[in-house]
Design an enzyme around this catalytic site. Sequence first.
Site, short mmCIF file in Angstrom:
data_model
loop_
_atom_site.label_atom_id
_atom_site.label_comp_id
_atom_site.label_asym_id
_atom_site.label_seq_id
_atom_site.Cartn_x
_atom_site.Cartn_y
_atom_site.Cartn_z
N HIS A 72 -14.10 -59.92 50.71
CA HIS A 72 -12.78 -59.49 50.23
C HIS A 72 -12.89 -58.06 49.71
CE1 HIS A 72 -10.54 -63.57 49.67
NE2 HIS A 72 -11.13 -63.47 50.84
N TYR A 201 -4.00 -63.14 41.24
CA TYR A 201 -4.01 -63.44 39.81
C TYR A 201 -2.58 -63.18 39.32
CZ TYR A 201 -9.17 -63.21 39.62
OH TYR A 201 -10.52 -63.42 39.80
N PRO A 292 -13.30 -68.13 32.94
CA PRO A 292 -13.47 -67.92 34.38
C PRO A 292 -12.66 -66.75 34.97
CG PRO A 292 -12.11 -69.84 33.96
CD PRO A 292 -12.62 -69.39 32.63
N LYS A 296 -17.18 -64.23 36.51
CA LYS A 296 -18.45 -63.61 36.17
C LYS A 296 -19.60 -64.61 35.92
CE LYS A 296 -17.37 -59.59 36.82
NZ LYS A 296 -17.75 -59.23 38.16
N TYR A 387 -15.11 -55.80 38.50
CA TYR A 387 -14.90 -57.01 39.30
C TYR A 387 -15.99 -57.16 40.36
CZ TYR A 387 -12.20 -60.86 41.24
OH TYR A 387 -11.79 -62.10 41.64
C1 PHB Z 1 -12.64 -69.53 42.33
O1 PHB Z 1 -12.49 -69.30 43.53
O2 PHB Z 1 -12.97 -70.66 41.92
C2 PHB Z 1 -12.41 -68.47 41.34
C3 PHB Z 1 -12.06 -67.21 41.78
C4 PHB Z 1 -11.82 -66.19 40.86
C5 PHB Z 1 -11.92 -66.46 39.51
C6 PHB Z 1 -12.30 -67.72 39.08
C7 PHB Z 1 -12.54 -68.73 39.98
O3 PHB Z 1 -11.65 -65.48 38.63
#
Ligand code: PHB
Length: 395
Positions: A72, A201, A292, A296, A387
């Site tokens: 990505h 997000y 989460p 990280k 990130y």
């Molecule tokens: C996930 O794909 O489980 C995932 C992706 C991004 C995050 C947290 C979890 O910030």
Amino acid sequence: MRTQVAIVGAGPSGLLLAQILATHGVESVIVENRSQEYVLARVRAGVIEHGAVDVLSDYGVGDRLHREGMRHDGVYFQWPGERRRIDFVESCGHSVWVYGQTEITKDLINARVADAQQIFWSVSDTAIHDADTGQPRVTFIDSDGNPGTVQADYVAGCDGFHGVSRATIPDSIRNVRERSYPYAWLGILADVAPSTDELIYALHPDGFAMHSMRSATISRLYLQVSPDDDIANWSDDRIWAGLSTRLGIGGWNLQSGPTLEKSITPMRSFVSAPMRWGRLFLAGDASHIVPPTGAKGLNLAIADVKRLGAALVAKYVDGSDDLLDRYSGEALERVWRSTHFSWWMTSMLHTSPADDPNREFMLQMQLAALRHVTSNPAAARDLAENYTGSVLPYP
Ligand code: PHB
Ligand code: APR
């Protein structure tokens, strides 16, 4: 039984450490209190920093990730009426990979089996002894009920947040910094093709939501809920309705599908320092937890283990203690950077509880932060560096 490094825990930290050590001819034995089936069935995070991908590739467990994982080059941030993308490659020259932690665990276990390395599954009563002496030992009861002892030069505490390693370090030496959050994540794994090409997000007055994925046919989605909420209160219909409202935006539709797994996870920031006591070294969740948002946790575990593996190999190959002595201090620098980034992302994207008198003010702060980070190149670059993990060099 005697080995060079006794490893407590067969999560990503313990398994990867064993793999790194084996590559350099250093012997290890892992003791794990769950069964192999249980460890392989756990659903966890899925975004891997480019530096972590390099570590996995360098140690021979990157082939399937490159074949089946998804690179990505950016991410979407959303708030009511607006969805904007940050291009990681344009902002900082790096990408991330989306590949489930479950798959990494599977690849690492297969590598252990191929090397005929010892893992004791389903043990109980794990205890670490004499870590502050030259002869540390790990004792346990094996899956047949027989007592076992692993004598080693070093012990790696890779047994996650609920393990025994951290608690082996005396309270007088341990320094804990932590905070909890007034929200949790309800996560689902769904048998439906992702409705998006990259992660979304979303900040919404009803709460945060996120759209992630595991493959071209499996989606992973999250909803902010109260930490004392019960998964029994959330029917599949209610979950999809919440996701659809919070992620919805004109001209785009969320596709729903059968739910394969659902659970609620509390969120906390937690750091226990130092990460070393005598011959015991902590790595991964045994020493730190991040919320989460920003993915990280797994990446920090991989960075710790790369550093610890290199330090142990330097000791065995060159007889040098230098990297072992620097391990805790240097690992903690990345831990605190990621702790800050995860806290900042969490604060920007989660709505405060309804009774918080600052809630409406905070929503405006969050919108201001989202508009800024998605429009100002310097701010976008900072987010992209954090990130993708390129903000600090990999050990
Ligand atoms: C996930 O794909 O489980 C995932 C992706 C991004 C995050 C947290 C979890 O910030
Ligand atoms: N004895 C032996 N093993 C134990 C014990 C014990 N007393 N206690 C816990 N374990 C095992 C757990 O069953 C688990 O398999 O240690 C392992 C720790 O694995 P993780 O919790 O996955 O931690 P870690 O390997 O550091 O990986 C960090 O995993 O939890 C996620 O978000 C986290 O993505 C991050 C990554």
